[in-house]
Design a protein around this motif. Structure first.
Motif, PDB file in Angstrom:
ATOM      1  N   GLN A   3       2.271   1.716  -3.421  1.00  0.00           N
ATOM      2  CA  GLN A   3       1.224   2.137  -4.352  1.00  0.00           C
ATOM      3  C   GLN A   3       0.852   3.596  -4.137  1.00  0.00           C
ATOM      4  OE1 GLN A   3      -1.693  -0.855  -3.454  1.00  0.00           O
ATOM      5  NE2 GLN A   3      -0.974  -2.231  -5.063  1.00  0.00           N
TER       6      GLN A   3
ATOM      7  N   ARG B 178       0.835  -1.206   0.000  1.00  0.00           N
ATOM      8  CA  ARG B 178       0.000   0.000   0.000  1.00  0.00           C
ATOM      9  C   ARG B 178       0.864   1.248   0.000  1.00  0.00           C
ATOM     10  NH1 ARG B 178      -4.562  -1.519   4.495  1.00  0.00           N
ATOM     11  NH2 ARG B 178      -5.501  -3.225   3.330  1.00  0.00           N
TER      12      ARG B 178
ATOM     13  N   VAL C 262       1.729   4.523 -14.246  1.00  0.00           N
ATOM     14  CA  VAL C 262       1.778   3.373 -13.328  1.00  0.00           C
ATOM     15  C   VAL C 262       2.359   2.136 -14.017  1.00  0.00           C
ATOM     16  CG1 VAL C 262       0.282   1.794 -12.045  1.00  0.00           C
ATOM     17  CG2 VAL C 262      -0.066   4.240 -11.864  1.00  0.00           C
TER      18      VAL C 262
END
Length: 173
Positions: free
Chosen positions: A113, A110, A171
């Motif tokens: 990300q 997380r 991304v």
């Protein structure tokens, strides 16, 4: 990085750990099904990487394949040792209930990300980045964004579509 680790470069080892620990922990956890044991095994994996980086030979395989193989093999070895030990009955049934809290690998993923998303959002123009945050992170409606920005609704939709395409490209890199 593996070549630098073979030369005992601690900074390269730190970078390798940061880049691969979540993935390798997930490999250990998938084999062992026990979080504390997977964490201990992960430590052994990185000790093994540190000690045997000089013997790494690509042979056409990626470095990540080599790292995953070490993690998987070390986990299987530990699993075999565990299966050969006599199992003690659990002391309390509450001890066998898995925690619902995210584990260290989930938290690490997380964080990675979030950092990636923040970097990608920073590459967008301010108005577009604000619109993406408002719609997809805060739940605002397109019409609210159009009113706030003083722009036509279709313009806001275009911003969001182009922004999402840019984010997807960012991304993917």
């Amino acid at each position: 990085m593996i070549g630098r680790i073979a030369l005992r470069d601690r900074a390269a080892f730190d970078r390798l750990y940061d880049a691969t620990s979540a993935k390798l922990h997930a490999v250990c956890l998938s084999v062992l099904k026990d979080r504390p044991e997977a964490e201990e095994t992960l430590q052994e994996v990185y000790i093994r990487i540190w000690n045997s980086a000089g013997s790494y030979a690509s042979n056409g395989y990626s470095p990540m394949t080599w790292l995953i193989t070490i993690a998987r093999n070390r986990s299987i070895d530990r699993l075999r040792k565990r299966q050969n030990r006599p199992q003690a009955a659990p002391v309390d049934a509450a001890e066998t209930i898995p925690s619902q809290a995210p584990g260290p690998e989930a938290l690490a993923l997380r964080a990675q990300q979030r950092a990636l998303l923040a970097d990608c959002l920073a590459q967008l123009e301010d108005r577009q980045a604000d619109a993406v945050r408002a719609v997809y992170l805060e739940g605002a409606a397109y019409a609210e964004i159009a009113e706030r920005e003083g722009a036509p609704l279709n313009t806001v939709r275009s911003w969001l579509r182009r922004s999402l395409l840019k984010l997807k490209e960012c991304v993917s890199r």
